[in-house]
Scaffold this motif. Sequence first.
Motif, PDB file in Angstrom:
ATOM      1  N   ASP B 227     -12.997 -10.416  -9.318  1.00 42.13           N
ATOM      2  CA  ASP B 227     -11.772 -10.108  -9.815  1.00 42.13           C
ATOM      3  C   ASP B 227     -11.008  -8.923  -9.151  1.00 42.13           C
ATOM      4  OD1 ASP B 227     -11.820 -11.669 -12.005  1.00 42.13           O
ATOM      5  OD2 ASP B 227     -13.050 -10.308 -13.259  1.00 42.13           O
ATOM      6  N   THR B 228     -11.522  -8.371  -7.976  1.00 43.74           N
ATOM      7  CA  THR B 228     -10.982  -7.476  -7.415  1.00 43.74           C
ATOM      8  C   THR B 228     -10.006  -8.094  -6.343  1.00 43.74           C
ATOM      9  OG1 THR B 228     -12.429  -7.721  -5.244  1.00 43.74           O
ATOM     10  CG2 THR B 228     -12.921  -5.941  -7.047  1.00 43.74           C
ATOM     11  N   PRO B 229      -8.852  -7.114  -6.162  1.00 48.51           N
ATOM     12  CA  PRO B 229      -7.852  -7.564  -5.026  1.00 48.51           C
ATOM     13  C   PRO B 229      -8.424  -7.835  -3.576  1.00 48.51           C
ATOM     14  CG  PRO B 229      -7.227  -5.218  -6.387  1.00 48.51           C
ATOM     15  CD  PRO B 229      -8.556  -5.845  -6.627  1.00 48.51           C
ATOM     16  N   SER B 230      -9.486  -7.201  -3.269  1.00 42.99           N
ATOM     17  CA  SER B 230      -9.837  -7.511  -1.829  1.00 42.99           C
ATOM     18  C   SER B 230     -10.462  -8.967  -1.763  1.00 42.99           C
ATOM     19  CB  SER B 230     -11.249  -6.771  -1.664  1.00 42.99           C
ATOM     20  OG  SER B 230     -10.989  -5.081  -2.006  1.00 42.99           O
ATOM     21  N   TYR B 231     -11.065  -9.312  -2.958  1.00 41.89           N
ATOM     22  CA  TYR B 231     -11.508 -10.775  -2.996  1.00 41.89           C
ATOM     23  C   TYR B 231     -10.443 -11.748  -2.763  1.00 41.89           C
ATOM     24  CZ  TYR B 231     -13.659 -15.172  -4.360  1.00 41.89           C
ATOM     25  OH  TYR B 231     -14.000 -16.454  -4.304  1.00 41.89           O
ATOM     26  N   LYS B 232      -9.357 -11.503  -3.303  1.00 41.69           N
ATOM     27  CA  LYS B 232      -8.121 -12.459  -3.088  1.00 41.69           C
ATOM     28  C   LYS B 232      -7.508 -12.390  -1.792  1.00 41.69           C
ATOM     29  CE  LYS B 232      -7.514 -12.220  -8.171  1.00 41.69           C
ATOM     30  NZ  LYS B 232      -8.501 -11.215  -8.606  1.00 41.69           N
ATOM     31  N   CYS B 285     -21.426 -11.978   4.770  1.00 43.19           N
ATOM     32  CA  CYS B 285     -22.931 -11.215   4.989  1.00 43.19           C
ATOM     33  C   CYS B 285     -23.690 -11.939   3.899  1.00 43.19           C
ATOM     34  CB  CYS B 285     -22.870  -9.893   5.083  1.00 43.19           C
ATOM     35  SG  CYS B 285     -21.732  -9.121   6.062  1.00 43.19           S
ATOM     36  N   PHE B 286     -24.900 -11.454   3.780  1.00 41.97           N
ATOM     37  CA  PHE B 286     -26.099 -11.876   2.851  1.00 41.97           C
ATOM     38  C   PHE B 286     -25.467 -11.680   1.255  1.00 41.97           C
ATOM     39  CE2 PHE B 286     -29.661 -11.828   0.328  1.00 41.97           C
ATOM     40  CZ  PHE B 286     -30.409 -12.750   0.648  1.00 41.97           C
ATOM     41  N   GLY B 287     -25.548 -12.881   0.673  1.00 39.86           N
ATOM     42  CA  GLY B 287     -25.419 -12.635  -0.801  1.00 39.86           C
ATOM     43  C   GLY B 287     -23.991 -12.231  -1.096  1.00 39.86           C
ATOM     44  N   CYS B 288     -22.908 -12.211  -0.215  1.00 36.86           N
ATOM     45  CA  CYS B 288     -21.762 -11.602  -0.495  1.00 36.86           C
ATOM     46  C   CYS B 288     -20.352 -12.464  -0.691  1.00 36.86           C
ATOM     47  CB  CYS B 288     -21.152 -10.596   0.698  1.00 36.86           C
ATOM     48  SG  CYS B 288     -19.752  -9.705   0.065  1.00 36.86           S
ATOM     49  N   PRO B 289     -19.594 -12.500  -1.801  1.00 33.91           N
ATOM     50  CA  PRO B 289     -18.594 -13.510  -2.076  1.00 33.91           C
ATOM     51  C   PRO B 289     -17.422 -13.221  -1.341  1.00 33.91           C
ATOM     52  CG  PRO B 289     -19.462 -12.216  -4.033  1.00 33.91           C
ATOM     53  CD  PRO B 289     -20.041 -11.512  -2.814  1.00 33.91           C
ATOM     54  N   ILE B 510     -17.907  -1.803   0.230  1.00 35.31           N
ATOM     55  CA  ILE B 510     -16.673  -2.167  -0.093  1.00 35.31           C
ATOM     56  C   ILE B 510     -16.546  -2.730  -1.719  1.00 35.31           C
ATOM     57  CG2 ILE B 510     -14.837  -4.132   0.220  1.00 35.31           C
ATOM     58  CD1 ILE B 510     -15.698  -4.168   3.145  1.00 35.31           C
ATOM     59  N   PRO B 511     -17.667  -3.435  -2.166  1.00 40.56           N
ATOM     60  CA  PRO B 511     -17.782  -3.806  -3.596  1.00 40.56           C
ATOM     61  C   PRO B 511     -18.184  -2.747  -4.660  1.00 40.56           C
ATOM     62  CG  PRO B 511     -19.355  -5.171  -2.399  1.00 40.56           C
ATOM     63  CD  PRO B 511     -18.813  -4.159  -1.312  1.00 40.56           C
TER      64      PRO B 511
END
Lengths: 159, 622
Positions: B227-232, B285-289, B510-511
């Motif tokens: 849901d974060t802007p970074s993800y988008k 990286c590991f486990g990161c979306p 970051i998250p």
Amino acid sequence: MDKIVVVNYDKCIGCRTCETVCSLVHEKRINPSESRINVVKYEEIGANIPVLCQKCEDPACAAVCPMDAIKVDESLGTYIDYTRCVGCKMCILVCPIGGIGLNPANKKVIICDLCKGDPQCVKSCPEQALEYVDVSKLSIKKRREGLEKLAKFLEVAKI
Amino acid sequence: MNGYTNKILFVNLSDNSAGIIPTEKYIEQFVGGRGIAVKLLYELTPKNVDPLGPKNALIIMTGPLTGTIVPSSGRVDVISKSPQTNLLGGSNAGGFFGPELKYAGYDGIVITGRASSKVYIDIYNDDVEVKSAENLSGKGVFDTVKALRKNDEDTQVACIGPAGEKLVNLSGIAFSMRNYAARCGLGAVMGSKNLKAIAVRGTKGLDVAVPDQLKQIADEMRERIKDTPSYKEFPEWHHKLFRVLEADAKTFFGNYDNVLWDGRFEAYENAEKFVKGAELKLQSCFGCPLRCWAYINMKNVGKASAVACQGTLTSIVNFAKIKDFNKVWEAYLLCQDMGLDTGGTSATIAYAMDLYSKGILSKTQVNAINLTFGDGNAFVSLVKKIAGKEGIGELLADGVKKASEKLGEAAKKLAVYAKGGQELWLMEIRPFKGVALSCAVTDSGSHNRAAYGLCEFYYRSMKTQAETVAKNIVGTEEAAQPTRYEYKPKLVAIYEDMHTLADSLGVCSIPFMPVGLDLWTKAYTASTGRETSPKDLMYVAERIRTLERLFNIREGLTRQDDTIAERMFSEPLKEGPWKGEALDKVMFEKMIDEYYALRGWDLTGKPKPETLKRLGLEDTCA
């Protein structure tokens, strides 16, 4: 076989969430070596390839098993009858894609059981690189995806 | 305890001895990762330890969440005394090394001593062996990783390139093909131990306290991250990054004297064209979306993975004003392969270009290289010289501050660096008062370890979000305004604590904020079985920050070191959206006073006795 987990290689970001989820669901601990799905990486060419049992219609693993420990469920495909398995690892040797693993902790052969029809790796994949797809619709799905470019070209060319 | 492996591997390379330090006794006070690493460094090194001597300890620590099912849990924290700053040296890296180390059965590795010849440490579960690395001597990072992986890409490698072997202060430690603990000269520390690499493969896995609950929490965290802007935005950052920096008005060019470089749009377009055109595959990286990096295959130049990080790939363009992105990519790959901190190296080269243009460095001194801004070939030549400490490279190998000290007053005036003499992380500092404060008071070097994502960062492009965050943290929206001095000490202290916790739990910063401390706390409890609360964890962070301070004081830090390069005060920005902005000395010192007070430190920056008592650090004497 009704449904299988289809891997969309181009979508996989290599995060290995599927591996941790799989080991947690099946072994109640976290260990990619105990996962039924493994992301094989070729870092230099940027390829991430999740590998898991493809639920062959005519499984070599079942054919080769001297104990008849690998059975085929009509709906969920190959599974291991641990009461019969003696751990000879013949199935690992014959699987054409390396889809069968060996749990390093108890030396038991491990194989995807589709989480009894609700595969958790598919649910947890952040990029939808894994999909649980009806086998009967598999080729039509791939056909449509493969022909998307041509369809767009035809639209542009107004043929 | 679950979530931990409860073992820290201790290797003394002088006598080839190894042992196990139990993690257990440090958990309650320091949690893991950065916290435990700092505690170990304090305990294991003598006062005034020579950073490049055998008595210095190089510590690589995972956190209790590293390698779990929790998202973004691939981090390791690397701690040592820094040869570049002579203070605490800390750097944090992502990738896959940390999880693999835990699966092999170790929460961390401590290396002391010095091997008599070049070696690497080979770890496969309980088998730990120090092996000869003579055949890897002088090899680049890419070849070293490849050689030690032996076709098993699950084998993770921490290594140095030629720069680290030559004890270049601008060198970092590479974690497999791309992740770096780049800052503070930690590559030189590893080089000083004659340690070329650590290869690790683990199949033992990890037990967690409440598996099903941890899975539920991880699912929720993943949703919050999505849901974060970074993800988008991240999938586009690889080519839009320069525009992101511009939108937030953080951009500068050259040696901090230019904001509106007329070649910038051409440079951005070139970058966009090349990166879009290169074969690109997003990676995480590991486990990161978050997929904040990508594989890039630049035809005729080379392929590798690149990070969409404000500090690295962009820094070559911004510092050296290079428009030809083919050259930028070549230089970037070279820095990665040589084992250099790309950001620090770019800053140092820009500094040398500036000195050359002003006649402070002569043509002979720069080995007849055409050391002018925009010359990609000159940049590439200089990277090679720095990595090999050859010619002009010898002068520049230890960064801006040390070079300036060898060149006299005129050169010193042009030098820009943060605390202790480390190059700043790529962004203009003068308008951003919180970031400036953070650079001054942080444990080591620049602000990327303390105030990453401070709401000032994105005030220009996402004002409402920045203000909401500021209001939640310090109670007023005004705290988000970059140029305000008020409220910044509290804002920085809280960000520092959050960042310290991310580094200590073994997850990415970051998250960390967007997911929220409540969920991280729940994940910690589900993973370890140890009850804690967000408040307790923030208290641990405060303890860690104060211990970092105590280490630095032990090594000679005084309040005078808590500052930033003079030019940031004396030279207002000449152009751009922040024209006229500089740091105000009086206001700056006032921020430091206030920050110290919040931390419970006295006006000299020394933790007060009652603070030490409150934090349970009274036995740690500074």
